[in-house]
Design a protein around this motif. Structure first.
Motif, PDB file in Angstrom:
ATOM      1  N   ALA A  34       0.822  -1.203   0.000  1.00 16.81           N
ATOM      2  CA  ALA A  34       0.000   0.000   0.000  1.00 16.81           C
ATOM      3  C   ALA A  34       0.859   1.258   0.000  1.00 16.81           C
ATOM      4  CB  ALA A  34      -0.919  -0.014   1.225  1.00 16.81           C
ATOM      5  N   ASP A  35       1.882   1.274   0.823  1.00 19.97           N
ATOM      6  CA  ASP A  35       2.758   2.439   0.931  1.00 19.97           C
ATOM      7  C   ASP A  35       3.443   2.727  -0.401  1.00 19.97           C
ATOM      8  OD1 ASP A  35       3.947   4.526   2.330  1.00 19.97           O
ATOM      9  OD2 ASP A  35       5.650   3.313   2.965  1.00 19.97           O
ATOM     10  N   THR A  36       3.908   1.677  -1.065  1.00 18.09           N
ATOM     11  CA  THR A  36       4.574   1.833  -2.362  1.00 18.09           C
ATOM     12  C   THR A  36       3.623   2.404  -3.404  1.00 18.09           C
ATOM     13  OG1 THR A  36       6.051  -0.029  -1.906  1.00 18.09           O
ATOM     14  CG2 THR A  36       5.769   0.608  -4.206  1.00 18.09           C
ATOM     15  N   LEU A  37       2.419   1.841  -3.480  1.00 16.35           N
ATOM     16  CA  LEU A  37       1.472   2.261  -4.512  1.00 16.35           C
ATOM     17  C   LEU A  37       0.991   3.690  -4.303  1.00 16.35           C
ATOM     18  CD1 LEU A  37      -0.439  -1.094  -4.782  1.00 16.35           C
ATOM     19  CD2 LEU A  37       0.801   0.019  -6.647  1.00 16.35           C
ATOM     20  N   VAL A  38       0.794   4.086  -3.053  1.00 12.48           N
ATOM     21  CA  VAL A  38       0.414   5.470  -2.792  1.00 12.48           C
ATOM     22  C   VAL A  38       1.523   6.409  -3.243  1.00 12.48           C
ATOM     23  CG1 VAL A  38      -0.027   7.159  -0.972  1.00 12.48           C
ATOM     24  CG2 VAL A  38      -1.186   4.948  -0.920  1.00 12.48           C
ATOM     25  N   GLU A  39       2.763   6.020  -2.957  1.00 16.19           N
ATOM     26  CA  GLU A  39       3.899   6.842  -3.394  1.00 16.19           C
ATOM     27  C   GLU A  39       3.956   6.945  -4.916  1.00 16.19           C
ATOM     28  OE1 GLU A  39       8.765   7.103  -2.757  1.00 16.19           O
ATOM     29  OE2 GLU A  39       7.585   5.610  -1.662  1.00 16.19           O
ATOM     30  N   LEU A  40       3.516   5.895  -5.594  1.00 13.38           N
ATOM     31  CA  LEU A  40       3.497   5.896  -7.059  1.00 13.38           C
ATOM     32  C   LEU A  40       2.334   6.694  -7.632  1.00 13.38           C
ATOM     33  CD1 LEU A  40       4.401   2.150  -7.619  1.00 13.38           C
ATOM     34  CD2 LEU A  40       5.716   4.084  -8.519  1.00 13.38           C
ATOM     35  N   GLY A  41       1.384   7.070  -6.790  1.00 13.35           N
ATOM     36  CA  GLY A  41       0.245   7.845  -7.262  1.00 13.35           C
ATOM     37  C   GLY A  41      -0.991   7.036  -7.548  1.00 13.35           C
ATOM     38  N   SER A  42      -1.026   5.783  -7.139  1.00 13.41           N
ATOM     39  CA  SER A  42      -2.194   4.938  -7.369  1.00 13.41           C
ATOM     40  C   SER A  42      -3.251   5.195  -6.297  1.00 13.41           C
ATOM     41  CB  SER A  42      -1.787   3.464  -7.349  1.00 13.41           C
ATOM     42  OG  SER A  42      -0.821   3.179  -8.339  1.00 13.41           O
ATOM     43  N   SER A  43      -4.477   4.801  -6.613  1.00 21.40           N
ATOM     44  CA  SER A  43      -5.569   4.840  -5.649  1.00 21.40           C
ATOM     45  C   SER A  43      -5.643   3.480  -4.977  1.00 21.40           C
ATOM     46  CB  SER A  43      -6.882   5.155  -6.362  1.00 21.40           C
ATOM     47  OG  SER A  43      -7.977   5.078  -5.471  1.00 21.40           O
ATOM     48  N   VAL A  44      -5.501   3.435  -3.654  1.00 23.26           N
ATOM     49  CA  VAL A  44      -5.299   2.173  -2.945  1.00 23.26           C
ATOM     50  C   VAL A  44      -6.371   1.967  -1.883  1.00 23.26           C
ATOM     51  CG1 VAL A  44      -3.698   0.807  -1.550  1.00 23.26           C
ATOM     52  CG2 VAL A  44      -2.814   2.347  -3.324  1.00 23.26           C
ATOM     53  N   THR A  45      -6.978   0.764  -1.908  1.00 24.73           N
ATOM     54  CA  THR A  45      -7.885   0.334  -0.853  1.00 24.73           C
ATOM     55  C   THR A  45      -7.387  -0.987  -0.295  1.00 24.73           C
ATOM     56  OG1 THR A  45      -9.753   1.365  -1.992  1.00 24.73           O
ATOM     57  CG2 THR A  45     -10.258  -0.212  -0.227  1.00 24.73           C
ATOM     58  N   VAL A  46      -7.207  -1.041   1.011  1.00 23.54           N
ATOM     59  CA  VAL A  46      -6.724  -2.243   1.680  1.00 23.54           C
ATOM     60  C   VAL A  46      -7.881  -2.938   2.367  1.00 23.54           C
ATOM     61  CG1 VAL A  46      -5.142  -3.179   3.407  1.00 23.54           C
ATOM     62  CG2 VAL A  46      -4.461  -1.187   2.038  1.00 23.54           C
ATOM     63  N   TYR A  47      -7.998  -4.243   2.138  1.00 19.62           N
ATOM     64  CA  TYR A  47      -9.027  -5.063   2.778  1.00 19.62           C
ATOM     65  C   TYR A  47      -8.333  -6.065   3.694  1.00 19.62           C
ATOM     66  CZ  TYR A  47     -11.960  -3.316  -1.058  1.00 19.62           C
ATOM     67  OH  TYR A  47     -12.634  -2.516  -1.948  1.00 19.62           O
ATOM     68  N   SER A  48      -8.795  -6.154   4.937  1.00 16.68           N
ATOM     69  CA  SER A  48      -8.190  -7.103   5.864  1.00 16.68           C
ATOM     70  C   SER A  48      -9.197  -7.475   6.944  1.00 16.68           C
ATOM     71  CB  SER A  48      -6.935  -6.501   6.510  1.00 16.68           C
ATOM     72  OG  SER A  48      -6.285  -7.448   7.337  1.00 16.68           O
ATOM     73  N   THR A  49      -9.136  -8.727   7.384  1.00 17.94           N
ATOM     74  CA  THR A  49     -10.014  -9.191   8.446  1.00 17.94           C
ATOM     75  C   THR A  49      -9.747  -8.441   9.734  1.00 17.94           C
ATOM     76  OG1 THR A  49     -10.074 -11.370   7.426  1.00 17.94           O
ATOM     77  CG2 THR A  49     -10.782 -11.218   9.725  1.00 17.94           C
ATOM     78  N   ASP A  50      -8.472  -8.246  10.036  1.00 19.89           N
ATOM     79  CA  ASP A  50      -8.074  -7.440  11.185  1.00 19.89           C
ATOM     80  C   ASP A  50      -6.721  -6.832  10.881  1.00 19.89           C
ATOM     81  OD1 ASP A  50      -6.221  -9.516  11.572  1.00 19.89           O
ATOM     82  OD2 ASP A  50      -7.593 -10.555  12.931  1.00 19.89           O
ATOM     83  N   ALA A  51      -6.319  -5.892  11.693  1.00 17.26           N
ATOM     84  CA  ALA A  51      -5.046  -5.211  11.461  1.00 17.26           C
ATOM     85  C   ALA A  51      -4.659  -4.447  12.711  1.00 17.26           C
ATOM     86  CB  ALA A  51      -5.153  -4.251  10.279  1.00 17.26           C
ATOM     87  N   PRO A  52      -3.353  -4.288  12.960  1.00 15.52           N
ATOM     88  CA  PRO A  52      -2.913  -3.470  14.091  1.00 15.52           C
ATOM     89  C   PRO A  52      -3.414  -2.039  13.948  1.00 15.52           C
ATOM     90  CG  PRO A  52      -1.092  -4.749  13.165  1.00 15.52           C
ATOM     91  CD  PRO A  52      -2.228  -4.875  12.216  1.00 15.52           C
ATOM     92  N   ALA A  53      -3.820  -1.459  15.055  1.00 14.64           N
ATOM     93  CA  ALA A  53      -4.377  -0.100  15.024  1.00 14.64           C
ATOM     94  C   ALA A  53      -3.383   0.901  14.446  1.00 14.64           C
ATOM     95  CB  ALA A  53      -4.794   0.324  16.436  1.00 14.64           C
ATOM     96  N   ASP A  54      -2.081   0.718  14.759  1.00 10.03           N
ATOM     97  CA  ASP A  54      -1.106   1.676  14.251  1.00 10.03           C
ATOM     98  C   ASP A  54      -0.974   1.590  12.738  1.00 10.03           C
ATOM     99  OD1 ASP A  54       0.053  -0.815  14.393  1.00 10.03           O
ATOM    100  OD2 ASP A  54       1.974  -0.117  15.147  1.00 10.03           O
ATOM    101  N   SER A  55      -1.123   0.378  12.167  1.00  8.47           N
ATOM    102  CA  SER A  55      -1.056   0.235  10.711  1.00  8.47           C
ATOM    103  C   SER A  55      -2.243   0.919  10.054  1.00  8.47           C
ATOM    104  CB  SER A  55      -1.027  -1.243  10.326  1.00  8.47           C
ATOM    105  OG  SER A  55       0.142  -1.873  10.799  1.00  8.47           O
ATOM    106  N   VAL A  56      -3.421   0.770  10.639  1.00  8.78           N
ATOM    107  CA  VAL A  56      -4.609   1.429  10.096  1.00  8.78           C
ATOM    108  C   VAL A  56      -4.440   2.941  10.143  1.00  8.78           C
ATOM    109  CG1 VAL A  56      -7.092   1.756  10.383  1.00  8.78           C
ATOM    110  CG2 VAL A  56      -6.097  -0.507  10.721  1.00  8.78           C
ATOM    111  N   GLU A  57      -3.913   3.452  11.229  1.00  6.70           N
ATOM    112  CA  GLU A  57      -3.693   4.893  11.343  1.00  6.70           C
ATOM    113  C   GLU A  57      -2.698   5.379  10.296  1.00  6.70           C
ATOM    114  OE1 GLU A  57      -2.470   5.628  15.319  1.00  6.70           O
ATOM    115  OE2 GLU A  57      -4.393   5.018  16.215  1.00  6.70           O
ATOM    116  N   LEU A  58      -1.655   4.595  10.068  1.00  3.06           N
ATOM    117  CA  LEU A  58      -0.658   4.984   9.069  1.00  3.06           C
ATOM    118  C   LEU A  58      -1.247   4.974   7.668  1.00  3.06           C
ATOM    119  CD1 LEU A  58       2.560   3.191  10.377  1.00  3.06           C
ATOM    120  CD2 LEU A  58       2.200   5.653  10.138  1.00  3.06           C
ATOM    121  N   LEU A  59      -2.138   4.025   7.393  1.00  6.78           N
ATOM    122  CA  LEU A  59      -2.806   4.026   6.087  1.00  6.78           C
ATOM    123  C   LEU A  59      -3.539   5.345   5.863  1.00  6.78           C
ATOM    124  CD1 LEU A  59      -4.373   0.464   5.616  1.00  6.78           C
ATOM    125  CD2 LEU A  59      -2.372   1.417   4.488  1.00  6.78           C
TER     126      LEU A  59
END
Length: 511
Positions: A34-59
């Motif tokens: 996700a981080d790479t694609l955003v840097e490239l200028g893509s539109s990014v949506t991440v789907y996950s069953t669960d995730a660390p709160a800090d990762s979600v905040e960074l997204l």
């Protein structure tokens, strides 16, 4: 859309901007994607069953969307998005419903394909850094670390990445760049790697160290698992390194579609033939990358060097030989290989000495033996053993391992929530061997009880060996957690009457 994707063969391709991408999973790999694609200028949506709160905040900070949703059924939001590309994290198996929908309705990549396409962001030489790729049922991490150390000893800026714990996408975006990437690949990553086109990796050199059934519940069959592993050799440029003692790896090389002029290079514990690396008396030798390989050999290291580095066991020696072949393919000098071996120290939890008691009993942690093949190498390295075994078997049969090593064991201590396969196997093949079960269900109590049981049957000269032949997640956080708890329990039991040190280790258990 297919034409647009095929043109995405560089970090600097225009097509990344505005590309609509779905990322499945938000572990370390998913976030790097996700981080790479955003840097490239893509539109990014991440789907996950669960995730660390800090990762979600960074997204949210970097500008990617996050949808928390189960992935065992196809998310409605994903269907509505109808993305141009779906990038699948390696933890999701091919039979997952969302993965299957993605294959049928979009273009599916893995993180390795994306990394290969954008590998030229930072270039230190005339071209992007070459990749050396490594897989195998066992020994991947040690061999990847050794290979990296050998390139570094040659004076090159090398990095170990991929399944070893550092996402390849984080490496290709390093502002200082690298001269060579040594990429450990799991069977999961290999499954999602491209077969052709701009996203297909062309490794400088590649190796499959060995093959034994593993992760069958993920791949669906032994044949599918082996087919995934075999992809490591495809399109190799200079050298396909294979295990002379493992005919499956030889067949993989023979069947691979490689670049014209690529060579097959074997590694063997015996005397090497022309085109191989191996051992002559106490010397590791190269008869593959020397001009007169039919009549001479180059010295790479000695048995004394291996002993100094804790690499003298048979399976560790094979890892050194494989790494040396991969390094020699990249023109690393023999003197650099020897220097790297002498300075190397094996990873924690891989046949690691925990302590030797005043009673002459040795305690060894091989928690990283997460399948029967790895446990075979460990058990073969010791004499009289009290064997601590059990955990999650990932669809793999334990019967053959017990048949081979069970009858000669001093005793067996069985851990794990499902002990039935182990107990039944010992009942068939080693009914006279004492079998003790750990009944504790509390994680904090499992290893103290296992150690007490092992001590009750061990005799002077024995080795108490933690070689579970299974994954750890039924009772522990990781194989490292399992090994660290074992070491702590050993030291607590011995009460300081021992030689040995507590250890810290890695936190992942990887396929």
């Amino acid at each position: 859309m297919a034409d647009r994707l095929q043109g995405l063969d560089s970090w600097y391709s225009d097509g990344w901007k505005g590309l609509d991408v779905a990322v499945l999973g938000l572990g370390a790999t998913g976030f790097s994607v996700a981080d790479t694609l955003v840097e490239l200028g893509s539109s990014v949506t991440v789907y996950s069953t669960d995730a660390p709160a800090d990762s979600v905040e960074l997204l949210e900070v970097i500008g990617a969307r996050f949808v928390q949703t189960p992935l065992d059924s196809v998310p409605a939001a994903l269907q509505e998005q109808a993305p141009d590309v779906v990038i699948v994290s390696p933890g999701l198996p091919p039979h997952n419903a969302t993965v299957q929908w993605s294959v049928a309705n979009s273009t599916v990549w893995g993180d390795i394909e994306l990394a290969w396409r954008v590998r030229d962001k930072v270039v230190r030489g005339p071209v992007a850094a070459p990749w050396v790729t490594i897989t195998g049922t066992n020994g991947k991490t040690t061999t990847t670390q050794l290979t990296t150390a050998m390139y570094e000893a040659e004076g090159l800026r090398a990095v170990a990445c991929g399944n070893i714990g550092v996402p390849v996408l984080d490496v290709v975006r390093d502002p200082d760049g690298f001269d060579v990437l040594v990429v450990e690949l799991s069977s999961h990553q290999l499954h999602y790697m491209a077969d052709s086109g701009d996203g297909a990796v062309l490794p400088l050199a590649s190796a499959c160290l060995n093959i034994a059934d593993d992760h069958l519940e993920w791949h669906g069959s032994a044949a599918a698992y082996r087919a995934a592993k075999a992809k490591v050799y495809e399109r190799t440029v200079l050298a396909c390194v294979y295990n002379v003692t493992d005919e499956v790896t030889r067949a993989m090389v023979e069947d691979a579609d490689v670049v014209e002029g690529c060579r097959a290079v074997g590694f063997t514990p015996g005397i090497p033939g022309p085109g191989e690396v191996g051992v002559v008396e106490d010397v590791l030798c190269d008869r593959a990358f020397t001009e007169d390989r039919r009549n001479s050999a180059l010295e790479l290291a000695t048995h004394a060097d291996l002993e100094q580095a804790g690499l003298a066991s048979p399976h560790m020696t094979m890892n050194v030989l494989a790494a040396a072949a991969l390094a020699r393919a990249g023109a690393v000098r023999p003197s650099s290989i020897q220097s790297a071996v002498q300075a190397f120290r094996a990873d924690h939890h891989r046949t690691e000495l925990v302590a030797t008691g005043v009673d002459g009993i040795t305690w060894v942690d091989d928690s990283k033996a997460t399948n029967p093949h790895a446990a075979t190498a460990s058990l073969s390295a010791f004499g009289s053993v009290v064997w601590i075994v059990g955990g999650q078997f990932k669809g793999v049969d334990i019967d053959g391992l017990v048949e081979r090593f069970g009858p000669t064991a001093r005793g067996v201590v069985v851990i794990g929530t499902d002990r039935t396969p182990v107990l039944e196997a010992f009942g068939r093949h080693a009914p006279a061997v004492p079998v003790l079960q750990v009944e504790a269900s509390d994680t904090d109590q499992v290893m103290p009880e296992a150690v007490r049981h092992a001590a009750s049957v061990a005799r002077p000269g024995d080795t108490v060996l933690l070689a579970p032949a299974a994954a750890s997640f039924d009772q522990f956080g990781s194989y490292a957690d399992r090994g660290e708890r074992f070491a702590a329990a050993v030291h607590e039991h011995l009460g300081g009457n021992a030689d040995g040190d507590d250890t810290d280790g890695p936190s992942d258990e990887r396929p």
